[in-house]
Design a protein around this motif. Structure first.
Motif, mmCIF file in Angstrom:
data_model
loop_
_atom_site.group_PDB
_atom_site.id
_atom_site.type_symbol
_atom_site.label_atom_id
_atom_site.label_comp_id
_atom_site.label_asym_id
_atom_site.label_seq_id
_atom_site.Cartn_x
_atom_site.Cartn_y
_atom_site.Cartn_z
ATOM 1 N N VAL A 1 0.863 -1.174 0.000
ATOM 2 C CA VAL A 1 0.000 0.000 0.000
ATOM 3 C C VAL A 1 0.902 1.226 0.000
ATOM 4 O O VAL A 1 1.843 1.304 0.795
ATOM 5 C CB VAL A 1 -0.910 0.015 1.256
ATOM 6 C CG1 VAL A 1 -1.743 1.281 1.304
ATOM 7 C CG2 VAL A 1 -1.789 -1.221 1.291
ATOM 8 N N ARG A 2 0.623 2.175 -0.873
ATOM 9 C CA ARG A 2 1.399 3.415 -0.915
ATOM 10 C C ARG A 2 0.531 4.565 -0.445
ATOM 11 O O ARG A 2 -0.642 4.669 -0.820
ATOM 12 C CB ARG A 2 1.903 3.690 -2.317
ATOM 13 C CG ARG A 2 2.960 2.730 -2.734
ATOM 14 C CD ARG A 2 3.582 3.151 -4.033
ATOM 15 N NE ARG A 2 4.592 2.173 -4.406
ATOM 16 C CZ ARG A 2 5.022 1.998 -5.612
ATOM 17 N NH1 ARG A 2 4.547 2.724 -6.595
ATOM 18 N NH2 ARG A 2 5.946 1.093 -5.862
ATOM 19 N N LYS A 3 1.140 5.429 0.353
ATOM 20 C CA LYS A 3 0.449 6.614 0.855
ATOM 21 C C LYS A 3 1.375 7.814 0.735
ATOM 22 O O LYS A 3 2.571 7.702 0.965
ATOM 23 C CB LYS A 3 0.065 6.436 2.325
ATOM 24 C CG LYS A 3 -0.987 5.368 2.547
ATOM 25 C CD LYS A 3 -1.390 5.310 4.006
ATOM 26 C CE LYS A 3 -2.512 4.330 4.206
ATOM 27 N NZ LYS A 3 -3.810 4.898 3.952
ATOM 28 N N LYS B 1 2.326 11.236 2.431
ATOM 29 C CA LYS B 1 2.171 11.940 3.704
ATOM 30 C C LYS B 1 3.411 12.792 3.900
ATOM 31 O O LYS B 1 4.530 12.283 3.932
ATOM 32 C CB LYS B 1 2.014 10.932 4.845
ATOM 33 C CG LYS B 1 1.835 11.534 6.200
ATOM 34 C CD LYS B 1 0.424 12.016 6.403
ATOM 35 C CE LYS B 1 0.202 12.399 7.861
ATOM 36 N NZ LYS B 1 -1.092 12.978 8.072
ATOM 37 N N MET C 1 -0.544 3.382 11.613
ATOM 38 C CA MET C 1 -0.529 2.525 10.430
ATOM 39 C C MET C 1 -0.292 1.071 10.839
ATOM 40 O O MET C 1 -0.965 0.161 10.358
ATOM 41 C CB MET C 1 0.550 2.968 9.437
ATOM 42 C CG MET C 1 0.334 4.337 8.825
ATOM 43 S SD MET C 1 -1.162 4.452 7.810
ATOM 44 C CE MET C 1 -2.242 5.307 8.925
#
Length: 66
Positions: free
Chosen positions: A7-9, A11, A28
């Motif tokens: 999963v890429r986020k 921030k 997270m």
């Protein structure tokens, strides 16, 4: 498909927001997203796994290694 789900986020944190980064990483991890990588464009890559209440390495510790 084998392997773990990534999963890429995006921030962004200012350099003096170490406590906020650690708090966010703990949140997270509690959701089962464990940090795998971070790039210079503030894209955080997580691997999905079991929820945990940990931060394995403090951001400030990693900065001292550079």
């Amino acid at each position: 498909m084998t392997g773990k789900t990534k999963v890429r986020k995006f921030k962004f944190f200012w350099a003096d927001q170490v406590a906020e980064q650690e708090r966010w990483l703990r949140q997270m991890a509690q959701q089962g997203l464990h940090l795998e990588a971070l790039n210079v464009l503030c894209m955080w890559t997580f691997v999905r796994g079991e929820p945990a209440d940990v931060v394995r390495a403090k951001v400030s510790d990693r900065l001292n290694e550079l």
